[in-house]
Design a protein around this motif. Sequence first.
Motif, PDB file in Angstrom:
ATOM      1  N   LEU A  42       0.828  -1.211   0.000  1.00  0.00           N
ATOM      2  CA  LEU A  42       0.000   0.000   0.000  1.00  0.00           C
ATOM      3  C   LEU A  42       0.862   1.261   0.000  1.00  0.00           C
ATOM      4  CD1 LEU A  42      -2.790  -1.071   2.501  1.00  0.00           C
ATOM      5  CD2 LEU A  42      -3.094  -0.563   0.070  1.00  0.00           C
ATOM      6  N   LYS A  43       1.943   1.249   0.781  1.00  0.00           N
ATOM      7  CA  LYS A  43       2.846   2.408   0.802  1.00  0.00           C
ATOM      8  C   LYS A  43       3.487   2.613  -0.568  1.00  0.00           C
ATOM      9  CE  LYS A  43       3.966   1.913   5.672  1.00  0.00           C
ATOM     10  NZ  LYS A  43       4.975   1.431   6.641  1.00  0.00           N
ATOM     11  N   LYS A  44       3.950   1.530  -1.181  1.00  0.00           N
ATOM     12  CA  LYS A  44       4.592   1.608  -2.492  1.00  0.00           C
ATOM     13  C   LYS A  44       3.628   2.155  -3.543  1.00  0.00           C
ATOM     14  CE  LYS A  44       7.098  -1.172  -5.839  1.00  0.00           C
ATOM     15  NZ  LYS A  44       7.564  -2.520  -6.193  1.00  0.00           N
ATOM     16  N   ALA A  45       2.363   1.776  -3.432  1.00  0.00           N
ATOM     17  CA  ALA A  45       1.342   2.234  -4.375  1.00  0.00           C
ATOM     18  C   ALA A  45       0.764   3.597  -3.984  1.00  0.00           C
ATOM     19  CB  ALA A  45       0.220   1.205  -4.462  1.00  0.00           C
ATOM     20  N   LYS A  46       1.300   4.177  -2.904  1.00  0.00           N
ATOM     21  CA  LYS A  46       0.813   5.460  -2.372  1.00  0.00           C
ATOM     22  C   LYS A  46      -0.687   5.392  -2.052  1.00  0.00           C
ATOM     23  CE  LYS A  46       4.274   8.408  -4.540  1.00  0.00           C
ATOM     24  NZ  LYS A  46       5.337   7.536  -4.723  1.00  0.00           N
ATOM     25  N   ARG A  47      -1.095   4.274  -1.484  1.00  0.00           N
ATOM     26  CA  ARG A  47      -2.483   4.076  -1.096  1.00  0.00           C
ATOM     27  C   ARG A  47      -2.619   3.771   0.391  1.00  0.00           C
ATOM     28  NH1 ARG A  47      -6.268   2.842  -5.178  1.00  0.00           N
ATOM     29  NH2 ARG A  47      -5.382   3.048  -7.252  1.00  0.00           N
ATOM     30  N   TYR A  48      -1.524   3.895   1.137  1.00  0.00           N
ATOM     31  CA  TYR A  48      -1.558   3.625   2.569  1.00  0.00           C
ATOM     32  C   TYR A  48      -2.424   4.677   3.244  1.00  0.00           C
ATOM     33  CZ  TYR A  48       0.107   1.812   7.018  1.00  0.00           C
ATOM     34  OH  TYR A  48       0.180   1.222   8.255  1.00  0.00           O
ATOM     35  N   PRO A  49      -3.342   4.276   4.114  1.00  0.00           N
ATOM     36  CA  PRO A  49      -4.233   5.266   4.738  1.00  0.00           C
ATOM     37  C   PRO A  49      -3.459   6.257   5.598  1.00  0.00           C
ATOM     38  CG  PRO A  49      -4.540   3.092   5.722  1.00  0.00           C
ATOM     39  CD  PRO A  49      -3.584   2.927   4.580  1.00  0.00           C
ATOM     40  N   LYS A  50      -3.865   7.510   5.519  1.00  0.00           N
ATOM     41  CA  LYS A  50      -3.242   8.547   6.337  1.00  0.00           C
ATOM     42  C   LYS A  50      -3.729   8.411   7.767  1.00  0.00           C
ATOM     43  CE  LYS A  50      -2.445  11.675   2.648  1.00  0.00           C
ATOM     44  NZ  LYS A  50      -2.995  12.502   1.681  1.00  0.00           N
TER      45      LYS A  50
END
Length: 61
Positions: A42-50
Amino acid sequence: MAAKKTFVLRIDEEVYDSLEKWAADEYRSVNGQMEWLIAEALKKAKRYPKKKNTTTSKDKE
């Protein structure tokens, strides 16, 4: 701490065995390893929740 959801995952036995070995090598459970893998993807895809801002106006004073 955030609530966690439970779900069933069907996975090929050989893939599971490899995941289990990898988890053991890093001193994690299989579940912990899967959580880490998903978070990294998710972090790599820039989709990790804030993270939610939990400070209140009183905390800022």
